[in-house]
Structures are given as structure tokens and as C-alpha cells.
Design a protein around this motif. Structure first.
Motif, PDB file in Angstrom:
ATOM      1  N   SER A 418     -20.395  17.403  15.005  1.00 13.52           N
ATOM      2  CA  SER A 418     -21.021  16.325  14.609  1.00 13.52           C
ATOM      3  C   SER A 418     -21.515  16.417  13.459  1.00 13.52           C
ATOM      4  O   SER A 418     -21.570  16.072  12.057  1.00 13.52           O
ATOM      5  N   THR A 419     -20.946  18.284  13.141  1.00 10.53           N
ATOM      6  CA  THR A 419     -20.922  18.492  11.452  1.00 10.53           C
ATOM      7  C   THR A 419     -19.538  17.241  10.783  1.00 10.53           C
ATOM      8  O   THR A 419     -18.716  17.027  10.678  1.00 10.53           O
ATOM      9  N   GLN A 420     -19.859  16.919   9.169  1.00  5.38           N
ATOM     10  CA  GLN A 420     -19.271  16.051   8.807  1.00  5.38           C
ATOM     11  C   GLN A 420     -18.236  16.616   8.883  1.00  5.38           C
ATOM     12  O   GLN A 420     -17.061  16.089   8.311  1.00  5.38           O
ATOM     13  N   ARG A 421     -17.535  18.056   8.091  1.00  3.38           N
ATOM     14  CA  ARG A 421     -16.546  18.752   8.055  1.00  3.38           C
ATOM     15  C   ARG A 421     -15.463  17.910   9.336  1.00  3.38           C
ATOM     16  O   ARG A 421     -14.109  18.169   8.689  1.00  3.38           O
ATOM     17  N   TRP A 422     -16.104  18.419  10.638  1.00  2.72           N
ATOM     18  CA  TRP A 422     -15.127  18.144  11.638  1.00  2.72           C
ATOM     19  C   TRP A 422     -14.948  16.132  11.431  1.00  2.72           C
ATOM     20  O   TRP A 422     -13.944  16.278  11.811  1.00  2.72           O
ATOM     21  N   ARG A 423     -15.964  15.807  11.192  1.00  6.17           N
ATOM     22  CA  ARG A 423     -15.898  14.029  11.919  1.00  6.17           C
ATOM     23  C   ARG A 423     -14.768  13.570  10.218  1.00  6.17           C
ATOM     24  O   ARG A 423     -13.892  12.761  10.743  1.00  6.17           O
ATOM     25  N   GLU A 424     -14.830  14.285   9.605  1.00  4.89           N
ATOM     26  CA  GLU A 424     -13.334  13.969   8.145  1.00  4.89           C
ATOM     27  C   GLU A 424     -12.530  14.637   9.116  1.00  4.89           C
ATOM     28  O   GLU A 424     -11.192  13.416   7.492  1.00  4.89           O
ATOM     29  N   GLN A 425     -12.001  14.990   9.548  1.00  5.57           N
ATOM     30  CA  GLN A 425     -11.013  15.492  10.319  1.00  5.57           C
ATOM     31  C   GLN A 425     -10.120  14.590  11.202  1.00  5.57           C
ATOM     32  O   GLN A 425      -8.957  15.095  11.425  1.00  5.57           O
ATOM     33  N   VAL A 426     -11.140  14.130  12.328  1.00  2.53           N
ATOM     34  CA  VAL A 426     -10.923  12.943  12.672  1.00  2.53           C
ATOM     35  C   VAL A 426     -11.016  11.342  12.898  1.00  2.53           C
ATOM     36  O   VAL A 426     -11.461  10.866  11.925  1.00  2.53           O
TER      37      VAL A 426
END
Ligand SMILES: Nc1ncnc2c1ncn2[C@@H]1O[C@H](COP(=O)(O)OP(=O)(O)OP(=O)(O)O)[C@@H](O)[C@H]1O
Length: 590
Positions: A418-426
């Protein structure tokens, strides 16, 4: 809420401590308390001057000789209403700012929790909470705070003055107030119960209404749209009767409060009258006490009335607060952890160890002992029977839900999806991609609004959308989404593909994107989809096994567990669950 149920129903006795947790609440309470004290003093002075004036006139004085009292009376009256104005202004500003903050925090949390919360709470309930709930919360804060403070200060000031002037009247006022308050608590308990039921019914109504609107075409095709009208009527009627029940209680409560107040004032008046006739008290203090008696009960009465009017606001405030306080692992992570979560590259390695997930309202865990690695730019197919947990696994990897237990590591560092960094890559492509009510161009560029015309044109070309756009009267400026041109399932999916091409994020999650398409349309989409898969980590949940040819690895889920995993050749040779599925599909074709 920090306080128990009784606190919610005995506002005159205890303060909703939760209110103090809002930004600026403590200074507001201090200011309101100060202004209310001044207002109370003005009120007492007003009664003193009025009492003195009337008794003067009664004893035969000329109007001119009481004019100074008249002037003072008007001055304190102006002062009193000026205090009221200042209190209202301060509370309005606080309520306005707090409701904006509540809405902001609510929306922020909504975006952190993601679509899973819409599934759990229901879209209608969330929309109602964000729109009406925030307005109700604002009204509650604006009305309730000054009334609550006034209730704690004004009766006390008046009581002290009355005791000092006439002990007997003070005693009557002191005894009657608890009776009134107990009565209010009893009514409040009943009102709270009714309000809880009403709120639950409102949630059902909102969700039901939105679901009905969404499913209108299905209902129409099934020929049961008229039948469904009856259900809507039934749900609305239930809500209406609950609202009427609450209103009935509110009217009853107002009536009873007024009745008891009048009775108490009558006691004071009769006691004063008897002693006046007997000569035990003078006219001036008797008049002053009589003028003050209704003012003594007024804050309680007003609080009682507003309590019913703002109960839904109190409930909405609680719901908003509860929602924004829902835990997510994103918030549990430190900023350093955020920074540690590296950008996904062809060398990246993600490890899931004993990950489980259970829906809050489910009896058993949906995902169990998930041990799986994801590497670089591999293509992973997720397959399994209906209900095996494919969508749940995709939701978990997309960060829409948080694991109940287990660890996840990205490049050997603890990490949460749920980290923002991960979501920005998905990039996530579901079965039915959502089209906003906007032009095709805006829909494609929704996640990258600064994209140039050339970049958008390339994405359109790659997704094979140019054939459609060339035939639209407005071209790229054609309105789509609700209220605009309706697109076919395949065309909608192409818009989603164009979005994904334009975003060009390194991780692609697909949750049965072709399940609702006919085989020809799926075949047409296959080529642009395979092109999209290039240079990305792809996790593709599907029932359609022909996609497995293009996958580097296949993960077979069974009842929430990984039954087997490996390349297609390995699994075929193994003759396990995957082999059985392939055979079953082939038999279906033969
Ligand atoms: N929001 C929810 N609350 C409770 N249980 C849920 C929820 N969503 C799914 N489930 C349950 O979790 C299990 C897995 O569902 P999931 O949608 O992940 O399966 P699936 O393999 O994607 O199925 P399908 O192929 O039919 O889409 C099912 O038993 C389902 O009933």
C-alpha cells in the motif's frame, strides 16, 4: 468514539470528548466559555435592570426617573447579542474548517484503502458520507458546541445569583433541573437507538439506489425493472418511516421539555407570589428572579431541541472519524521505509512469505500461506477456479487490501504494497475499466494529464483505438462515459490499454480483462496487449488458459492456496491441477 453510549445521550451532563481532538477545538471552547460567561452576566444584568425598572414604575416613579435603567438595559442587551454573534461566528468558522478537514482526511483515506473499501462499505454509503455526511457534521459542530458550553455556564451563573437573591427560588430551580436532565437522558437514549437504525437504513438505501442505477440495463433486459421498483419503494419507505419515528420522538421530546420547564417556572412563580402577598419578599428581587427563571431553563431546552436536529451530524462525524482512523500499513511505515521501497527494475525481487488475507466479514481466510516471488520483468499467470482467490491476490499486490499476516520484502527490505511508491509504479486493468464522463482524450490522459498530443496519439495507435476515433464526429474530443457515447466492452478495454501505454509503468496487474469479451474481440486485443506486456512485470489473473502460452510462470490457486506453480511445460508434465484445468477446457471445446 472515546466516550460510551451514555455520553452520546446525555449531552447536558457530559461533553463529547472527541470534539476536543479537532484542531483549534480547545481555544474555541475557551473563547466560547469566556464569551458565554460574559453573555450570562449580561443576561443577569438585563434582568436586574428590567426588574428595577418595572418595580420603580409600579411604585409610582416617572418614566424619566427610570430612564437610566432603561438605557442600561438596552446597553447590556446589545452587549449580550454581540457576544452571541461572536460565539456564532467563531463556531461557524471552526465547523467550516473542521468539516473541510474531515472531508479531506476521508478522501485521502479512501484513496489509500482503494476500491476494496467501496466493495466493503458500498459506493452509495461512501458517496453519502462524503457529501451529506460532511454537511451534517458541520451543522452538528456549529450548533452543538455553543449550546453545550452555554448549558454548562449560564444555568450555573443564574443559579448562583438566584440563591444569593432568594434562597427558596434557588432551591426550586436546583431541584427541578435534574428531573429535566434525567428526562432528557431517557429520551436521548431512545433517540440514539432510533438514529443508529436510521443511519443503517440510510446506508442500505444509498447503496441500493446506486446499485439499482448501475444495474438498470441488466434489470431491463431481464424484464424485472418494474419488479425492482417495488424493492426501491420498500427500502425508501422503511427509511421514511424511520425518519418519521425519529421526528416523532423529537417533537415529543420538545413538547415534554417545554411542559416540564413551564411547570418548574410556575412553581417558582407561585412560591414568589405567595411570599410577595405575605410580605416575605420585595417586588424587585421577585421580579428579577421571575425574569431569570425561563432563562435558566433555556439552554437545556435549546440543547434538547438541537440535539435531535444534529443527531445525524453526530453520527456522521463519528463515521467520518472512524473511517479515517482505519489502520493501513502505509501509515505504519516510517518515511525511511518509504524511501527504501525502490523503483521496480528488471533486477528487482519481491518475496511474499506466508502471506494470508481474510475479509473482515468472512468466516475463513481467503488467501492462505502465499509464498511466492516476483522477479524483474517476468510474466506471471494466475489461474484457478471461480472463488479460488485470484482477484483477492491481485487486490493485495495492487495495495487495495492489506495482508492479515505474513511478510513482504522488496529487494530484501520489509515493504507494504500500500505504499505510495509501489502504487505509482502499478497499472491495474480490471474486467470493466472505469470511463470518466469526459472526452476520449481526457480519459486516456487521466493518469498523465501533462501528456503531449503526440504521446497520446502514440498510445491510441498502440492500443488500436485509431479506427474508432477516426469514425467519431468529434474525434478525440468525443464525450464518453456516463452521459456520453457508449463504447463496447472491447473499445472500453482499448481505452484502458491506451491509458496503460501512456502511463508506461513497470508493473501491470490484469484481473480478467477479457472475461466479458467474445473470443474474436479478445483475439483482436491480444496483439496490443502482448505489446503492452513488454518490459514490464505482468501479473495476469484469468480463466482463459490460451494466455498461459505467453506467461513465463503460472501460479495455480486452489481455495486460497497456491496449489502449484511453474512454467507451462513443467505443469503439463506434472499432470497436476493445471493439467486437469487444460483437459477440462479442451473437453468443453470438443
Ligand atoms: N469483499 C469481500 N468480502 C468477503 N468475501 C469476499 C469478498 N470478495 C471476495 N470474497 C470471497 O473471497 C473468495 C475469493 O474471491 P475472489 O474474487 O478473489 O476469487 P476469484 O478467484 O477472483 O473468483 P472469480 O474467478 O469468480 O472472479 C470467494 O470465496 C469470495 O466469496
Amino acid at each position: 468514539m472515546a466516550l460510551g453510549k451514555l455520553d452520546g445521550v446525555s449531552p447536558s451532563l457530559s461533553m463529547d470528548r472527541e470534539l476536543l481532538s479537532y484542531r483549534g477545538a480547545k481555544p474555541l471552547f475557551a473563547l466560547t466559555a469566556l464569551l458565554t460567561t460574559l453573555q450570562g452576566l449580561c443576561l443577569i444584568l438585563q434582568a436586574i435592570f428590567l426588574g428595577r425598572m418595572i418595580s420603580g414604575l409600579f411604585s409610582g416613579k416617572q418614566i424619566a426617573s427610570v430612564s437610566s435603567d432603561l438605557l442600561l438595559f438596552f446597553i447590556v442587551m446589545v452587549c449580550r447579542y454581540f457576544m452571541v454573534f461572536l460565539i456564532k461566528r467563531a463556531c461557524y468558522k471552526f465547523a467550516d474548517r473542521t468539516s473541510v478537514e474531515l472531508r479531506r482526511a476521508f478522501l485521502k483515506k479512501l484513496f489509500i484503502i482503494g476500491p476494496q473499501s467501496a466493495k466493503r462499505e458500498g459506493t452509495g454509503a461512501l458517496v453519502s458520507l462524503a457529501l451529506e455526511g460532511v454537511l451534517q457534521a458541520r451543522r452538528y459542530l456549529e450548533l452543538f458546541i455553543p449550546k453545550m458550553v452555554a448549558n454548562g455556564i449560564i444555568p450555573v451563573l443564574i443559579l448562583i445569583y438566584v440563591f444569593w437573591t432568594d434562597r427558596m427560588s434557588g432551591l426550586i430551580l436546583l431541584i427541578t433541573m435534574p428531573v429535566l436532565i434525567i428526562f432528557m437522558i431517557l429520551l436521548g437514549l431512545a433517540a440514539q437507538k432510533k438514529m443508529d437504525d436510521r443511519w443503517a437504513s440510510y446506508r442500505v438505501l444509498s447503496n441500493h439506489f446506486i446499485d439499482s442505477l448501475r444495474g438498470l440495463s441488466t434489470l431491463y433486459y431481464l424484464g424485472i425493472s418494474k419488479l425492482h421498483m417495488r424493492t426501491i419503494n420498500r427500502v425508501s419507505d422503511k427509511y421514511r418511516s424511520m425518519t418519521m419515528g425519529t421526528l416523532r420522538l423529537a417533537f415529543l421530546s420538545s413538547f415534554a421539555l417545554d411542559f416540564f420547564t413551564m411547570l418548574s417556572i410556575a412553581f417558582v412563580a407561585v412560591a414568589l407570589g405567595i411570599r410577595l402577598v405575605d410580605g416575605h419578599i420585595l417586588l424587585e428581587p421577585a421580579l428579577t428572579v421571575l425574569i431569570l427563571a425561563p432563562e435558566y431553563f433555556l439552554p437545556v431546552r435549546e440543547l434538547g431541541q438541537d440535539y435531535h436536529a444534529t443527531l445525524d451530524g453526530k453520527e456522521a462525524t463519528k463515521q467520518l472519524k472512524d473511517y479515517t482512523n482505519l489502520p493501513t500499513d502505509l501509515e505504519n511505515m516510517s518515511e525511511a521505509d518509504h524511501q527504501k521501497s525502490l523503483r521496480w527494475t528488471k533486477h528487482a525481487l519481491l518475496k511474499m512469505h506466508d502471506v494470508t488475507f481474510q475479509y473482515t466479514d468472512a468466516e475463513k481466510t481467503t488467501l492462505r500461506e502465499i509464498n511466492m516471488n516476483l522477479r524483474g520483468l517476468e510474466k506471471v499467470g494466475i489461474i484457478g477456479a471461480s472463488g479460488a482467490g485470484k482477484s483477492t491476490l491481485i487486490d493485495l499486490i495492487g495495495g487495495f487490501i492489506s495482508a492479515s499476516s505474513g511478510t513482504v520484502q522488496l529487494n530484501d527490505q520489509n515493504f507494504a504494497f500500500s505504499t505510495q511508491r509501489w502504487r505509482e509504479q502499478v497499472t491495474y486493468i480490471p474486467q470493466h475499466p472505469y470511463l470518466f464522463s469526459a472526452t476520449i482524450r481526457d480519459n486516456i490522459a487521466f493518469y498523465k494529464p501533462d501528456a503531449t498530443d503526440q504521446q497520446i496519439a502514440q498510445a491510441v495507435q498502440a492500443a488500436g483505438l485509431n479506427g474508432l476515433i477516426d469514425h467519431l464526429p468529434e474525434g478525440m474530443d468525443e464525450q464518453i462515459g456516463s452521459g456520453g457515447r457508449q463504447l463496447s466492452g472491447g473499445q472500453e478495454q482499448r481505452v484502458a490499454l491506451a491509458r496503460a501505454f501512456l502511463c508506461d509503468r513497470p508493473i501491470l496487474l490484469l484481473d480478467e480483462p477479457t472475461a466479458h469479451l467474445d473470443i474474436e474481440t479478445e483475439y483482436e486485443l491480444k496483439q496490443p496487449m502482448l505489446q503492452l506486456f513488454e518490459n514490464k512485470l505482468v501479473i495476469f489473473a484469468t480463466h482463459r488458459l490460451h494466455w498461459m502460452e505467453q506467461m513465463d510462470r503460472i501460479v495455480v490457486l486452489h481455495n486460497g492456496k497456491i496449489a502449484e506453480s511453474g512454467t507451462q511445460d513443467e505443469l503439463i508434465r506434472k499432470k497436476g491441477a493445471y493439467f486437469d484445468m487444460v483437459c477440462a477446457q479442451l473437453e468443453g471445446l470438443l
